[in-house]
Design a protein around this motif. Sequence first.
Motif, PDB file in Angstrom:
ATOM      1  N   UNK A  54      -9.737  14.033   3.578  1.00 36.11           N
ATOM      2  CA  UNK A  54      -8.370  13.975   3.461  1.00 36.11           C
ATOM      3  C   UNK A  54      -8.501  14.675   2.230  1.00 36.11           C
ATOM      4  N   UNK A  55      -9.073  15.004   1.186  1.00 32.19           N
ATOM      5  CA  UNK A  55      -8.475  15.801   0.155  1.00 32.19           C
ATOM      6  C   UNK A  55      -8.791  16.783   0.614  1.00 32.19           C
ATOM      7  N   UNK A 109      -4.668  10.218   9.805  1.00 28.48           N
ATOM      8  CA  UNK A 109      -5.797  10.789  11.049  1.00 28.48           C
ATOM      9  C   UNK A 109      -7.115  10.418  10.841  1.00 28.48           C
ATOM     10  N   UNK A 110      -7.032  11.080   9.289  1.00 29.79           N
ATOM     11  CA  UNK A 110      -8.461  10.364   8.865  1.00 29.79           C
ATOM     12  C   UNK A 110      -9.466   8.811   8.745  1.00 29.79           C
ATOM     13  N   UNK A 120       0.598  -1.052  -0.174  1.00 27.48           N
ATOM     14  CA  UNK A 120      -0.324  -0.009  -0.266  1.00 27.48           C
ATOM     15  C   UNK A 120       0.805   1.159  -0.230  1.00 27.48           C
ATOM     16  N   UNK A 121       1.382   1.349   0.749  1.00 22.16           N
ATOM     17  CA  UNK A 121       2.243   2.930   1.012  1.00 22.16           C
ATOM     18  C   UNK A 121       3.168   2.360  -0.626  1.00 22.16           C
ATOM     19  N   UNK A 122       4.220   1.706  -0.987  1.00 20.09           N
ATOM     20  CA  UNK A 122       4.602   2.542  -1.976  1.00 20.09           C
ATOM     21  C   UNK A 122       3.514   2.497  -3.072  1.00 20.09           C
ATOM     22  N   UNK A 169       0.656  11.135   3.898  1.00 19.84           N
ATOM     23  CA  UNK A 169       0.529  10.517   4.550  1.00 19.84           C
ATOM     24  C   UNK A 169       0.235  10.424   5.934  1.00 19.84           C
ATOM     25  N   UNK A 170       0.879  11.348   6.287  1.00 19.82           N
ATOM     26  CA  UNK A 170       0.134  12.058   8.030  1.00 19.82           C
ATOM     27  C   UNK A 170      -1.158  12.293   7.883  1.00 19.82           C
TER      28      UNK A 170
END
Length: 239
Positions: free
Chosen positions: A73-74, A54-55, A17-19, A49-50
Motif C-alpha cells: 500500500x505504501x 485493493x491490497x 475505521x473509515x473516520x 482508500x482505493x
Amino acid sequence: MTIRAVLWDIDDTIFDYTGADRVGMSKHLEHEGLPDGYDSVEQALAAWRTITDVHWARFAAGETDFQGQRRDRVREFLSRALEDAEADDWFARHAAHYEAAWSLFPDVLPVLDALAGGFRHGVLSNSSIHNQDRKLRTLGVRERFEAVVCAVELGVSKPEAGAFHAACDALALEPHEVAYVGDEPDIDAGGAVAAGLMGIWLDRGGRGGRPELVRISGLDQLPGLLAGNTRFGAPDTFG
C-alpha cells in the motif's frame, strides 16, 4: 430458531475505521507533505482508500501476508520502490496518527449493554489477532467478547464458511444459534447466511438495495431485530 450469540465484525461496524483512517492520514500528510502525483489532500485520501481496498482484497485472498499488504500500500501510494524497512517506517508514522483517532461508533456501547443479559458475544475479523485484540483493548471493550477470531491466524477469511464456522466453534455453538453483524453485504451478511448463520448487514451509509438480506441502518435496531420485531431488518421491508 433461537439466537444465543452475536458475532461482530470490527472495522466500520463497531469501530469507526473509515473516520480514523481519514483523520489519521490527513494528519500524516500534514507532517510528511503531499506525495508527488497528487494535486490535493482529498485526491490523496481517495487514492489511499482505493489502494487499501485493493491490497486488503489481495491479503484476504491469500496473495500476500498482513505485513506485505501494508508495504505494498505504501509503495503504490508513494509510487516509489521502497525497501521493506522504509515502507514499515512510513506506515508506522501513519499508524501513530491513525491510532490517535480511534473511536467506537456512538451506538456501540448502548447496544452491547442492551444485549448483555440475553446474548453471548464474540468477534470474527479479517485482520490479525494482534491488531484487533489491541484495538479492542484500547477502545475499552475487549472484555465484552468471549472470543476474538481473526483470519490471519485461521488461514481462512470471510466470506468463506470456514471462517464463520471457526468463530461459532470458539463459542461452542451451532451456526444457526449465532447472528453475525457486519458492514459489508457480501463479505459479512451474505457470507454468514451462506455459512448457516443469521447474517445482518449494518448499512450505516444508507446504501439500500439487497432486499434478500436482513438490513439495519444502526445498531439501535439490533435488539428489536433479535427479539423478533420484524420492523427492524426484515428482508421484505427494505428494497
